[in-house]
Design a protein around this motif. Structure first.
Motif, mmCIF file in Angstrom:
data_model
loop_
_atom_site.group_PDB
_atom_site.id
_atom_site.type_symbol
_atom_site.label_atom_id
_atom_site.label_comp_id
_atom_site.label_asym_id
_atom_site.label_seq_id
_atom_site.Cartn_x
_atom_site.Cartn_y
_atom_site.Cartn_z
ATOM 1 N N ASN A 44 0.825 -1.210 0.000
ATOM 2 C CA ASN A 44 0.000 0.000 0.000
ATOM 3 C C ASN A 44 0.859 1.260 0.000
ATOM 4 N N GLY A 64 -1.630 10.486 8.470
ATOM 5 C CA GLY A 64 -2.097 10.637 7.099
ATOM 6 C C GLY A 64 -1.163 10.094 6.040
ATOM 7 N N ASP A 124 -2.399 4.948 3.825
ATOM 8 C CA ASP A 124 -3.785 4.486 3.851
ATOM 9 C C ASP A 124 -3.740 2.973 3.678
ATOM 10 N N THR A 184 -4.691 8.249 12.445
ATOM 11 C CA THR A 184 -4.901 7.791 11.069
ATOM 12 C C THR A 184 -5.475 6.385 11.047
ATOM 13 N N GLN A 207 -9.304 4.890 9.746
ATOM 14 C CA GLN A 207 -9.369 4.034 8.564
ATOM 15 C C GLN A 207 -9.694 2.577 8.860
#
Length: 704
Positions: free
Chosen positions: A369, A383, A386, A422, A426
């Motif tokens: 990723n 941030g 992800d 973060t 998520q």
């Protein structure tokens, strides 16, 4: 079974006569006894005896609070009660199927004699394999919220034990074990470790589990169970008084270490007590002190072996990052492209093919990723990652479809970089993506200093982060294997999707450590320390012991047979075949053991061992009845004798033996290995030599 409670005043030793015990509690087999006492000032104490010998002398209990008088003394007993409990419960996966949970319990209800008359309960459970106790803060009128600055639980020992310890680090457990007398523990020597990026050791303390061996064979291990919404506990060492005292992990953001609204209870403080080393591993004290399964059916998770895109990055063969940067919405070569990205569609398919061919159920993919280019060395990592967007050279749809076709499961990887906000934001979308693709296991990582700044990996804030992530994952039928974690404390019983974790100095240190890697004694210590807490994702199975093609100054400090034995010795329901595909394909004979060995067990027998020296374990595979045996040793060679009386009566077995060759040595000749197939039965007794840093692995299957 006769249950014995001694509710009378008994002087088991002269020192215990100085304070009248309110209650004496005895284990079901009567080998362990515990006294609870109040002195004249109303200060609570406990004492523990093993086979009539004092092993924990009078040790005080209490708390310090912010802006409030401490729980120190001035107590009276308003009620005490005892109960007995005996059940057998079953693990959905584990070292064994049936677990006996048999203990006697003492509940002491205390109240201050003056001032606010606050209340505190202390609950003791005494098992045949040790003691657990915790504090309960009941609902009450004059005490609604506790700001705990320190928990003052003492463990005053009666001997200068040989102690196997790592320092009380607030951020990591990735230290080599030291072996010293209790009186010689000095955690300051570990504060500036050359291979550890972040570490905080504020005082002379040790992390748990810490294991002690006495002159007369008494073995003790101190730890905690059911760590929920509380701070992790280290043990501050008083080298003069031969004593431990709880020292909670704090935060730079608060003056207190734990904040809780009443009612609540602490984790259990645990003391495993045996008269030999093997019984420490056989102990189920930690899991038994946790609540029963809250998830119900977890058959969606299957214990498995796995391969993956991981070891090649540690060797430097490939990288986690893509090597290009996003510019104006396009991946662009900004002069940093290296062409070494490991998590490509083609490379992962190669691992899928190998796994499908060799009875290996999963493939871990790290570096799939976006975000890996800008996380190391950056102060603000929120941030950056992800957990749904793959790099352009990794086709998630294609890979997962191909894996499904081959009967292999992709194991997800979430490197949070310790950016907790973060990851929190998520998690739902990340777990939903896994659910969409039929992925049921994730390896999570928390490398780096915790964000928000000021928090530590082992403080209350992060304890809640780790636990809440796993609890949420269960809603999506996802099991969690956490790295850079909080310590294991038996929560796998309550939440069986907490399948494994790191929490020790792992295999990767052999690939990139500047201090010579993990010495041969490392895992013979780990088996009797860290492994007592729960499953370990150690990533065994390195066949290319010396890394001459990649890193000439690094190697694994064991023999090849030792690496095979780890699949039995170091328990986890997920076991990695960590080496490169090409190294396995070049060694089909030792690979056969990895193909055959189980990962889920109905029985475990610890046949022999001494802490830090050697250990021999046999495990019976759940469902097949096949047995597998592993034995490992430290830097000393030795001859072990194995009694196979754990096998069935009147049954013949075929045993495939993988043993050190005549010239094997962890450094001089680590690849010297011999293979043998023989017949075994219950009456068989055999001797095997173990080389320096060597091992022995045996697969044992019934013959028709």
């Amino acid at each position: 079974m006769r249950i014995k409670f001694l509710l009378i005043v008994i002087c088991i030793s002269l020192s215990s006569c100085l304070m009248k015990p309110e209650t004496v509690l005895v284990s079901p087999d009567e080998a362990i006894s515990l006294e609870f006492s109040l002195n004249e000032q109303g200060k609570p104490f406990y004492t523990v005896f093993f086979k009539n010998k004092s092993i924990i002398k009078e040790s005080s209990l209490g708390f310090d609070f912010e802006n409030s008088k401490p729980f120190l003394d001035n107590f009276k007993v308003i009620k005490s009660s005892t109960t007995a409990f005996n059940e057998t419960w079953q693990m959905p996966w584990g070292e064994q199927l049936d677990v006996v949970n048999n203990y006697n319990e003492l509940r002491v209800e205390l109240q201050e004699k003056s001032d606010l008359k606050r209340k505190l309960n202390i609950v003791f459970k005494v098992y045949n394999d040790g003691v657990g106790f915790r504090y309960e803060f009941p609902k009450q009128d004059n005490f609604s919220e506790a700001f705990i600055t320190e928990e003052n639980t003492q463990f005053n020992l009666t001997e200068d034990y040989k102690t196997f310890w790592i320092p009380g680090d607030w951020d990591i457990y990735e230290h080599l074990y030291s072996t010293t007398k209790l009186s010689e523990i000095d955690a300051s020597v570990k504060r500036n470790h050359p291979s550890l990026g972040q570490t905080y050791i504020p005082e002379n303390a040790v992390n748990t589990p810490v294991t002690l061996v006495g002159k007369n064979g008494i073995h003790l291990s101190f730890h905690e169970a059911a760590l929920v919404n509380y701070s992790g506990m280290t043990l501050k060492v008083d080298t003069d008084k031969l004593s431990f005292k709880s020292s909670l992990v704090g935060s730079r953001n608060t003056t207190y270490k734990v904040k809780r609204t009443l009612p609540f209870h602490t984790p259990w403080r645990t003391i495993q007590i045996t008269d030999n080393a093997p019984d420490l591993i056989q102990s189920n004290l930690i899991v038994n002190l946790n609540e029963p399964n809250k998830l119900g059916d977890v058959s969606w998770f299957t214990p498995m072996k796995y391969t993956g895109v991981w070891w090649e990055m540690h060797l430097g063969k490939s990288s986690w990052d893509y090597g290009m940067e996003m510019v104006d919405g396009k991946w662009t070569d900004t002069g940093k492209a290296h062409g070494k990205h490991g998590a490509t569609t083609e490379n992962v398919k190669r691992f899928i093919d190998f796994s499908a061919k060799n009875n290996i159920g999963g493939v871990l993919v790290e570096g799939w990723n976006t975000g890996w280019e800008r996380w190391i060395g950056f102060e603000d990592r929120e941030g950056v990652f992800d957990f749904v967007t793959p790099y352009p050279d990794y086709n998630l749809d294609e890979v997962t479809a191909y894996a499904k076709e081959k009967g292999v499961e992709i194991i997800m990887h979430h490197e949070t970089s310790a950016a907790t906000a973060t990851y929190e934001k998520q998690q739902d979308v990340a777990y939903s993506l896994m659910q969409k693709y039929g992925m049921h296991a994730v390896k999570s990582g928390y490398v780096g200093k915790i964000l928000p700044k000021g928090e530590y990996h082992h403080g209350q804030y992060m304890v809640n982060q780790y636990n809440n992530a796993a609890i949420k994952a269960a809603k999506y039928q996802v099991a969690v294997n956490a790295h850079e974690p909080i310590k294991a404390t038996g929560l796998r019983r309550t939440y069986p999707n907490i399948i494994s974790r790191e929490g020790l100095r792992g295999q990767e240190f052999n690939a990139w450590s500047s201090d010579g890697g993990n010495p041969p004694e490392h895992l013979p210590i780990v088996a009797f320390t860290r492994m007592l807490a729960g499953p370990i994702d150690y990533t065994p199975g390195i066949f290319n012991i010396k890394f001459d093609d990649y890193k000439k100054n690094n190697q694994v400090n064991t023999t090849l047979a030792h690496q095979l034995a780890l699949y039995v010795v170091i328990y986890s329901p997920v076991q990695m075949a960590a080496d490169l595909v090409e190294h396995y394909e070049a060694n089909p004979k030792p690979l056969q053991f990895i193909k055959d060995v189980g990962v889920d067990w109905s029985e475990t027998k610890v046949l022999d061992g001494e802490v830090g020296e050697f250990v021999t374990i046999a495990r019976k595979e759940h469902g097949t009845g096949n047995w597998f045996l592993g034995s490992i040793t430290d830097e000393n060679s030795r001859v072990i004798e194995i009694d196979f009386s754990f096998l069935d009566d009147n049954q013949l077995y075929e045993a495939k033996i993988y043993k050190d060759g005549k010239n094997a040595h962890w450094d001089k000749n680590p690849l010297d290995i011999e293979f043998q197939t023989i017949e075994l039965q219950r009456t068989s007794k055999l001797k095997f030599p173990l080389a320096e840093g060597g091992g022995l692995a045996i697969s044992i299957k019934k013959m028709n």
